[in-house]
Design an enzyme around this catalytic site. Structure first.
Site, PDB file in Angstrom:
ATOM      1  N   HIS A  76       3.451  48.680  87.904  1.00 10.08           N
ATOM      2  CA  HIS A  76       3.892  49.720  86.972  1.00 10.08           C
ATOM      3  C   HIS A  76       5.407  49.861  86.991  1.00 10.08           C
ATOM      4  O   HIS A  76       6.046  50.033  85.955  1.00 10.08           O
ATOM      5  CB  HIS A  76       3.231  51.059  87.312  1.00 10.08           C
ATOM      6  N   ASP A  77       6.001  49.764  88.188  1.00 11.45           N
ATOM      7  CA  ASP A  77       7.455  49.881  88.265  1.00 11.45           C
ATOM      8  C   ASP A  77       8.112  48.821  87.395  1.00 11.45           C
ATOM      9  O   ASP A  77       9.011  49.122  86.615  1.00 11.45           O
ATOM     10  CB  ASP A  77       7.920  49.739  89.720  1.00 11.45           C
ATOM     11  N   HIS A 203      -6.667  42.989  90.678  1.00 11.61           N
ATOM     12  CA  HIS A 203      -7.873  43.826  90.657  1.00 11.61           C
ATOM     13  C   HIS A 203      -8.949  43.319  91.628  1.00 11.61           C
ATOM     14  O   HIS A 203     -10.082  43.776  91.575  1.00 11.61           O
ATOM     15  CB  HIS A 203      -8.424  43.930  89.228  1.00 11.61           C
ATOM     16  N   THR A 204      -8.595  42.405  92.494  1.00 10.93           N
ATOM     17  CA  THR A 204      -9.493  41.983  93.559  1.00 10.93           C
ATOM     18  C   THR A 204      -9.582  43.037  94.666  1.00 10.93           C
ATOM     19  O   THR A 204     -10.452  42.979  95.523  1.00 10.93           O
ATOM     20  CB  THR A 204      -9.050  40.623  94.160  1.00 10.93           C
ATOM     21  N   ASP A 267      -8.885  38.129  97.490  1.00  9.66           N
ATOM     22  CA  ASP A 267      -9.440  36.777  97.361  1.00  9.66           C
ATOM     23  C   ASP A 267      -9.676  36.488  95.875  1.00  9.66           C
ATOM     24  O   ASP A 267      -9.239  37.256  95.018  1.00  9.66           O
ATOM     25  CB  ASP A 267     -10.751  36.673  98.160  1.00  9.66           C
TER      26      ASP A 267
HETATM   27  C1  HEM Z   1      -3.780  43.208  82.724  1.00  6.12           C
HETATM   28  C2  HEM Z   1      -3.647  44.463  82.394  1.00  6.12           C
HETATM   29  C3  HEM Z   1      -4.026  45.581  83.317  1.00  6.12           C
HETATM   30  C4  HEM Z   1      -4.740  46.671  82.982  1.00  6.12           C
HETATM   31  C5  HEM Z   1      -5.300  47.000  81.610  1.00  6.12           C
HETATM   32  C6  HEM Z   1      -4.901  47.461  84.173  1.00  6.12           C
HETATM   33  C7  HEM Z   1      -5.559  48.667  84.231  1.00  6.12           C
HETATM   34  C8  HEM Z   1      -5.920  49.302  85.391  1.00  6.12           C
HETATM   35  C9  HEM Z   1      -6.743  50.475  85.450  1.00  6.12           C
HETATM   36  C10 HEM Z   1      -7.281  51.221  84.229  1.00  6.12           C
HETATM   37  C11 HEM Z   1      -6.920  50.775  86.750  1.00  6.12           C
HETATM   38  C12 HEM Z   1      -7.735  51.940  87.315  1.00  6.12           C
HETATM   39  C13 HEM Z   1      -6.898  53.156  87.486  1.00  6.12           C
HETATM   40  C14 HEM Z   1      -7.737  54.305  87.950  1.00  6.12           C
HETATM   41  O1  HEM Z   1      -8.712  54.639  87.297  1.00  6.12           O
HETATM   42  O2  HEM Z   1      -7.431  54.881  88.995  1.00  6.12           O
HETATM   43  C15 HEM Z   1      -6.223  49.790  87.527  1.00  6.12           C
HETATM   44  C16 HEM Z   1      -6.194  49.739  88.891  1.00  6.12           C
HETATM   45  C17 HEM Z   1      -5.473  48.811  89.618  1.00  6.12           C
HETATM   46  N1  HEM Z   1      -4.610  47.879  89.105  1.00  6.12           N
HETATM   47 FE1  HEM Z   1      -4.460  47.320  87.171  1.00  6.12          FE
HETATM   48  N2  HEM Z   1      -4.263  46.835  85.203  1.00  6.12           N
HETATM   49  C18 HEM Z   1      -3.727  45.682  84.747  1.00  6.12           C
HETATM   50  C19 HEM Z   1      -2.963  44.792  85.464  1.00  6.12           C
HETATM   51  C20 HEM Z   1      -2.678  44.914  86.812  1.00  6.12           C
HETATM   52  C21 HEM Z   1      -1.741  44.096  87.526  1.00  6.12           C
HETATM   53  C22 HEM Z   1      -0.860  43.019  86.900  1.00  6.12           C
HETATM   54  C23 HEM Z   1      -1.770  44.495  88.828  1.00  6.12           C
HETATM   55  C24 HEM Z   1      -0.982  43.984  90.009  1.00  6.12           C
HETATM   56  C25 HEM Z   1      -0.654  42.715  90.187  1.00  6.12           C
HETATM   57  C26 HEM Z   1      -2.762  45.551  88.915  1.00  6.12           C
HETATM   58  C27 HEM Z   1      -3.140  46.169  90.076  1.00  6.12           C
HETATM   59  C28 HEM Z   1      -4.091  47.170  90.153  1.00  6.12           C
HETATM   60  C29 HEM Z   1      -4.655  47.648  91.400  1.00  6.12           C
HETATM   61  C30 HEM Z   1      -4.378  47.073  92.790  1.00  6.12           C
HETATM   62  C31 HEM Z   1      -5.519  48.690  91.060  1.00  6.12           C
HETATM   63  C32 HEM Z   1      -6.333  49.555  92.026  1.00  6.12           C
HETATM   64  C33 HEM Z   1      -5.532  50.796  92.354  1.00  6.12           C
HETATM   65  C34 HEM Z   1      -6.159  51.646  93.463  1.00  6.12           C
HETATM   66  O3  HEM Z   1      -7.264  51.376  93.917  1.00  6.12           O
HETATM   67  O4  HEM Z   1      -5.479  52.613  93.869  1.00  6.12           O
HETATM   68  N3  HEM Z   1      -3.255  45.800  87.666  1.00  6.12           N
HETATM   69  N4  HEM Z   1      -5.600  48.905  86.663  1.00  6.12           N
END
Ligand code: HEM
Ligand SMILES: *[C@@H]1O[C@H](CO)[C@@H](O)[C@H](O)[C@H]1NC(C)=O
Length: 339
Positions: A76-77, A203-204, A267
């Site tokens: 996000h940053d 998202h792993t 993974d």
């Molecule tokens: C491709 C487009 C992406 C979309 C649409 C997206 C969307 C989201 C959404 C909706 C969540 C859940 C938030 C919640 O309900 O609390 C999430 C969680 C997360 N996202 Fe993404 N994301 C994307 C790309 C990324 C990228 C590029 C990364 C890092 C390399 C990332 C890392 C994460 C992580 C690690 C979580 C889990 C956060 C937690 O458990 O606290 N995401 N994302």
């Protein structure tokens, strides 16, 4: 977009503005990338990597949630005003109070605060390392400490002086995005489709709250509440399970694991869940559903080394987005406040 409109709507005008801003961000990233270096703090704070890693290790022992939270914070940053720690600013202008996204992890913010304290506690390093660089290092460390690859991080980013509110909403991808929307936004940040698929592998680990995918569970209800579109179909058995996790009257705090099989391990399991139609977000499942990206998903699902290599390369590119190295930046004394 309707061509018969006599003049562009305010929404459309602001979207055009956002695209221009994003293109400028990508251009700056390319122009300034050369100024980042892995040895940036070699003489000013040679222990910076050890200090940050120590804080990360300690925080992860207390709570695993800080790992996915920190990785997401870095993403996000970089997408909001570039990798300049603007996402950490807490004030009337910050991302949290702006209501754009209240899901950024307090544990991740705490991890960065502690890493900053550890760095500044070293007399040689005090006030020499930016919060943006600490976040980039911490993101690498949570990846490697949860089983992912260890890689060198380019350093030398300055912290931004401006909060995020004005741009945050249109800078980040939505859970209902299709492949074209994902590609457009990532391309505006200098990232290819392969980079985007590899980074989605983040998202792993971690969780998503019900509101981000509930529309996929009850498409016939025509629910308008969720952030995601209905998107591609879901494995029926998995869908029944998820309806129990997220009933129609789900609680705002209810959540599910983004990678249902190995949610705490970095993974390639995420890509395997997509092959099984068990991706939770529409934006995840679409990577397998769309023929143009499916081959890459299959490749990463079959070959974890290939995924790790692509992830490392994409993280380096992500870390160069909109970097500040001049008078538009500073070394923040407190990561949540502009000096
Ligand atoms: C491709 C487009 C992406 C979309 C649409 C997206 C969307 C989201 C959404 C909706 C969540 C859940 C938030 C919640 O309900 O609390 C999430 C969680 C997360 N996202 Fe993404 N994301 C994307 C790309 C990324 C990228 C590029 C990364 C890092 C390399 C990332 C890392 C994460 C992580 C690690 C979580 C889990 C956060 C937690 O458990 O606290 N995401 N994302
Ligand atoms: C997996 O990917 C790596 C890195 O791209 C490559 O060197 C290796 O040959 C691949 N393994 C298989 C079995 O295809």
């Amino acid at each position: 977009m309707r061509s018969w409109r006599p003049s562009p709507s305010p929404l459309r005008q602001s979207m055009v503005a956002v695209v221009v801003v994003m293109a400028a961000t990508a251009w700056c990233a390319a122009a300034q990338a050369a100024q980042l270096s892995q040895s940036y703090y070699a003489s000013t704070c040679p222990n910076v990597e050890t200090l940050v890693r120590g804080a990360v290790t300690q925080k992860l022992q207390e709570t695993f949630n800080a790992a996915p939270g920190t990785l997401r914070l870095f993403f996000h940053d970089c997408f909001v005003r570039g990798c300049d720690a603007s996402v950490l600013l807490s004030g009337p202008d910050d991302e949290h109070s702006a209501g754009a996204d209240t899901t950024l992890s307090p544990d991740a913010l705490d991890l960065i605060t502690r890493a900053k304290a550890a760095v500044d506690g070293d007399a040689q390093c005090a006030n020499k390392v930016s919060c943006a660089d600490i976040l980039a290092l911490a993101a690498r460390d949570v990846v490697s400490q949860t089983g992912g690859p260890y890689y060198q991080v380019e350093l030398g980013r300055l912290d931004g002086k401006v909060g995020t509110r004005a741009v945050v909403k249109h800078s980040l991808p939505g859970a209902g995005f299709d492949l074209d929307q994902l590609n457009t936004l990532f391309a505006a940040n200098g990232l290819t489709q392969t980079d985007m698929i590899a980074l989605s592998g983040g998202h792993t680990i971690g969780v998503t709250h019900c509101d981000k995918f509930v529309r996929r569970l009850y498409p016939f209800k025509g629910s308008r509440g969720g952030a995601g579109g209905a998107g591609p179909p879901m494995n029926l058995y998995f869908l029944r399970q998820m309806r129990q996790t997220c009933p129609l009257n789900y609680s705002p705090s209810a959540f599910a694991m983004l990678d249902a099989v190995t949610p705490r391990k970095f993974d390639n399991g995420y890509y395997q869940t997509l092959q099984q139609m068990k991706g939770l977000l529409a934006s995840d499942q679409v990577l397998f559903a769309d023929r143009r990206s499916r081959a890459t998903v299959n490749y990463f699902a079959a070959n974890q080394t290939a995924f790790f290599d692509a992830f490392v390369a994409a993280m380096a590119k992500l870390g160069r987005v909109g970097v500040k190295t001049g008078s538009d930046g500073e070394i923040r004394r407190v990561c949540t406040k502009v000096n």
